[in-house]
Structure formats: structure tokens, C-alpha cells
Design an enzyme around this catalytic site. Structure first.
Site, PDB file in Angstrom:
ATOM      1  N   GLU A 163       0.867  -1.254   0.021  1.00 29.00           N
ATOM      2  CA  GLU A 163       0.021   0.152   0.042  1.00 29.00           C
ATOM      3  C   GLU A 163       0.961   1.384   0.123  1.00 29.00           C
ATOM      4  O   GLU A 163       0.667   2.062   1.097  1.00 29.00           O
ATOM      5  CB  GLU A 163      -0.983   0.022   1.191  1.00 29.00           C
ATOM      6  CG  GLU A 163      -1.871  -1.202   1.015  1.00 29.00           C
ATOM      7  CD  GLU A 163      -2.874  -1.163   2.012  1.00 29.00           C
ATOM      8  OE1 GLU A 163      -3.849  -1.723   2.005  1.00 29.00           O
ATOM      9  OE2 GLU A 163      -2.512  -0.985   3.310  1.00 29.00           O
TER      10      GLU A 163
ATOM     11  N   GLU B  87      -5.670  -7.661  -2.179  1.00 24.00           N
ATOM     12  CA  GLU B  87      -6.244  -7.557  -0.916  1.00 24.00           C
ATOM     13  C   GLU B  87      -7.742  -7.079  -1.095  1.00 24.00           C
ATOM     14  O   GLU B  87      -7.957  -6.168  -1.770  1.00 24.00           O
ATOM     15  CB  GLU B  87      -5.703  -6.414   0.107  1.00 24.00           C
ATOM     16  CG  GLU B  87      -4.108  -7.141   0.612  1.00 24.00           C
ATOM     17  CD  GLU B  87      -3.705  -6.081   1.542  1.00 24.00           C
ATOM     18  OE1 GLU B  87      -4.639  -5.362   2.224  1.00 24.00           O
ATOM     19  OE2 GLU B  87      -2.536  -5.730   1.664  1.00 24.00           O
TER      20      GLU B  87
END
Length: 452
Positions: free
Chosen positions: A157, A351
Site C-alpha cells: 500500500e 487484498e
């Protein structure tokens, strides 16, 4: 036909345990004290000692990929010292265990767990020395594992290093927090990512891509200023990284802002050349929810990276989880489209999932129909992006599909299709117990998404 990847994602500190074993040095997570709704990070799921059981469950589900993290602290003493053979050998065993089950390994190099020494002595990724220490670590694990691991990401991320949460996850909490230091962290992380991309391509046939945490952010109303704030948030938090990943430069709009506001990124010409030169093979992202931004709440002069801190506002048209994450499968489809249209690269959601408080009574199967509904609707919108919108999507990896500690260390927030029998403060027997969603997901994977 190209293989579609179905699988699971996790991080080292949320799964491994073994915090003081095998020559591992301390990370910033290892010293976190437990609290009412937070475990320590010392035991997690005990995968350091017993990953085989979880791999057997993944195999039974039909998964063909597992994205895991290689811990910097486990592999390098204090992050910049000697390499730890015992730690490296652990990941050899883990990778071989996956391959034995025909599960393709995907390595993530960093998931917020800065070596404690580098955080305390250098302020983490604010430091050029720490950035180079990470590149050194990345090259070592490429040399060690790229003969068997053909899919990689560097930073989990990565756009989170471009908002105020960056100081925590970069190990930089003790520095002066201002726009200059925020942009310095963001740039150092991007440079490290690109240098590692180059090294992987020069020394292996493996593939690598950048990763974003991509939440759809809508304007709170049709007021033009709300629309402008939503667009600028996307430009500064997401699209500028996509430009760097795919085109070798930060977005023109962001760089104009940097120049006119005299932001000191401390970016050297050599580092910018590495960014220009590097190549990506795909773009990965996490997606859980969406929100809106209300321009009325944003103080004048706020840097766009911080708009959501002030202007975030719930969407009245969406259902909300008990953790106040708003469920939005159509946003998932839109994000897939935006990534591809900005980059032209294959898109890989690695994810996705819903965190819910659950308790097992020791006898009956957990009836998690809400989790089935969440994954079903997101997979449907992913297929719509693929088959109606024409976007190349590589696969679908759920997050923590065997229950793990949440990102805040809270075992109450469960994402799994498998229940792990422990709480925040009681390890119990750690038994793995499939939920109703386990059997549903197994059918989805067996049918390659035909049966949902």
C-alpha cells in the site's frame, strides 16, 4: 488461457509470531504493549512454527497463490547489519512448502514493520541511509528467492506513505511532521521501489509491480468544490504514484504543486533517473471500502494529501460495517478501470475482504453469510470490469482469509473464511475452524468463478 490467480494475502507480523526466535531482531511492532482491544505481536498465528496447517487449508480451498511478507528484521540484524541465515532459511522452507502444494508464492518486502534500530537511530524512511539499507535487503532476498518466486511487490500500500499515516508506517514518528518531511518519505519509498524493480529485472525472469491502497473517494455532493476535492485527492494520493509506476515520473499536477509551494522533497537527479528508467509488470492494489469528501470541512491551504483527514464523510447510500468501513462493490470496479486507464498495465487486486467481530461456540459452524455476500458482489464487479469493460485482471487475493491480527493488533476484527481460536489476550488452542464461507469460496475457486 492465462492462469487466473485465486489466493490469500497476509503480512509477517500478523501471522508469524516467533518475535524473538531464530536470530530475529526487533521491529517497531515487537515493543507495542497490549491494550484492551489490542494484542501484542509476539505470537500472532504462530506460522513461524506451524505454517503447514494453513498451507494445507489453502490447498484444500484450491488456491494457487499466496502473497506473504519477508520480514526485514528477521533477515537482517537491526535492518542494516549482518544477514541472518536462520531467518533466510525460514523463508526457504515456507516457499518450498507452498511450491510442494502447487501454490505460487508472491513476496512482499515491507509491510510497515520498520526495524526498531532504524526507526530510533535514523527515523526510518525519512533517512537516505535507511532507504539504501532497504535496497540492500531487497537485493539479497531477490538473489535468494527469485529462482522460485516469480511474483513480487516491494511496499504494501505504497500510497499510504503520501498521507499523515506515513510517519507511523515508515518508522519516522520522531521527526518534525510537515509537508516537506511527508514528501521526502514518499519520494524515498518510491526511489527504493524503483531501484529494486530494476535489480529484479536485471537479475531474474520474475515480475514485479507497485501497490496502492485504493479506496474510492466520491464528492460528498454535486457541489463543484466537492468534485474538485475528490479529484485532487485522487491525483495526489493515487494517480501520481500510478504515473511514476507506469510512466517514470510523478504527475505534472503534483510536481507543479511541489514547485509553487516550495516543497523540499530532497529528490536527487540520480534518484529521479532511476524512477524514469524502471519498469513495472502489473499494478497491485488493496480495496475494502469507499467514502466521500466534503470540501466545507477542509481548512483553507490544506495540502491535498490531507483532504480526507478533515473532509471525510460517510456515504448515506452505502451499508457500513461495525468498523465504519462502507461496502461498495461498484467502487471496486471503478478503481480497476482507473488503474488500467492511467497505466495500461495488467491490474491485480491482492487484498479484499470484510472485517467482522465473530465468536465460535466450540461446536457449530460460523454462519458468515455477510462475508459470502461481500466477496460475491466484489468478485462479480471484478468480472464486470474484465468482461464488460475489457480490463486485464490477473487474479483475486482475499485478505487474511485465515483469521489474523488486524492491522491494529485486534483479533476481534476477523477477515477469514477460517476461524482461528484465539482472542487478543488468550491464545486458547489456536484451532483452525472453517466457516460457512470456506465451503462457498472453495466452490467459487473450483468453478473459476462460475458458481457464486
Amino acid at each position: 488461457m492465462t492462469q487466473f490467480f485465486w489466493g490469500n494475502s497476509s503480512s509477517s507480523m500478523q501471522t508469524e509470531g516467533g518475535w524473538n526466535e531464530g536470530g530475529k531482531s526487533l521491529s517497531v511492532y515487537d515493543i507495542v504493549e497490549p491494550a484492551e482491544h489490542r494484542s501484542d505481536w509476539h505470537f500472532a498465528n504462530d506460522n513461524y512454527h506451524s505454517f503447514d496447517e494453513d498451507f494445507d487449508l489453502m490447498k484444500d480451498l484450491g488456491m494457487n497463490m499466496y502473497r506473504f511478507q519477508v520480514s526485514w528484521s528477521r533477515c537482517v540484524k537491526d535492518g542494516d547489519g549482518e544477514f541472518n541465515e536462520e531467518g533466510l532459511a525460514f523463508y526457504d522452507r515456507l516457499i518450498d512448502g507452498l511450491l510442494k502444494r502447487n501454490i505460487i508464492p508472491m513476496i512482499c518486502m515491507y509491510h510497515f514493520d520498520m526495524p526498531l534500530h532504524l526507526a530510533e537511530a535514523y527515523n526510518g524512511f525519512l533517512s537516505k541511509d535507511v532507504t539504501e539499507a532497504f535496497i540492500r535487503f531487497g537485493k539479497k532476498i531477490i538473489d535468494r528467492y527469485s529462482d522460485r518466486v516469480k511474483y513480487w511487490i516491494t511496499f504494501n500500500e505504497q500510497n499510504l506513505y503520501h498521507n499523515p499515516y506515513a510517519y507511523k508506517i515508515a518508522g519516522s514518528e520522531n521527526c518534525e511532521k510537515n509537508t516537506d518531511t511527508l514528501y521526502q518519505i514518499f519520494h524515498n519509498v518510491m526511489y527504493a521501489h524503483c531501484a529494486i524493480c530494476d535489480y529484479l529485472h536485471e537479475n531474474s525472469d520474475a515480475k514485479i509491480g507497485g501497490m496502492l491502497a485504493y479506496s474510492e473517494v466520491y464528492p460528498a455532493t454535486c457541489k463543484p468544490l466537492d468534485i474538485l476535492c475528490a479529484r485532487k485527492h485522487d491525483e495526489f494520493m493515487n494517480l501520481t504514484l500510478l504515473d511514476a509506476f507506469a510512466h517514470g515520473h510523478y504527475s505534472e499536477e503534483m510536481m507543479h504543486y511541489v514547485e509553487t509551494h516550495r516543497i523540499d522533497m530532497k529528490a536527487t537527479e540520480e534518484e529521479l533517473e532511476v524512477i524514469r528508467h524502471h519498469k513495472e509488470d502489473y499494478i497491485c492494489f488493496s480495496y475494502y471500502c469507499s467514502t466521500t469528501v466534503n470540501s466545507d470541512k477542509i481548512p483553507e491551504g490544506t495540502v491535498p494529501n490531507e483532504y480526507l483527514m478533515y473532509g471525510g464523510q460517510d456515504n448515506p447510500y452505502l451499508e457500513t460495517t461495525e468498523w465504519n468501513w462502507q461496502i461498495d462493490p461498484l467502487g471496486f470496479r471503478d478503481v480497476i478501470n482507473k488503474i488500467y486507464k492511467r497505466t495500461g498495465l495488467p491490474v491485480f487486486p491482492i487484498e479484499n475482504g470484510i472485517g467482522v467481530q465473530e465468536e465460535w461456540d466450540g461446536e457449530h459452524e460460523i454462519q458468515d453469510d455477510y462475508r459470502i455476500a461481500y466477496h460475491r458482489e466484489h468478485i462479480k464487479e471484478m468480472f464486470n470490469a474484465m468482461h464488460e469493460d475489457g480490463i486485464p485482471v490477473l487474479g483475486y487475493l482475499g485478505w487474511g482469509l485465515i483469521d489474523i491480527l488486524s492491522s491494529q493488533g485486534d483479533m476481534r476484527k476477523r477477515y477469514g473464511v477460517v476461524y482461528v481460536n484465539r482472542t487478543n489476550h488468550d491464545l486458547r488452542d489456536m484451532k483452525r475452524v472453517p466457516k460457512k464461507s470456506y465451503h462457498w469460496l472453495k466452490k467459487v475457486i473450483e468453478s473459476d468463478g462460475e458458481e457464486m
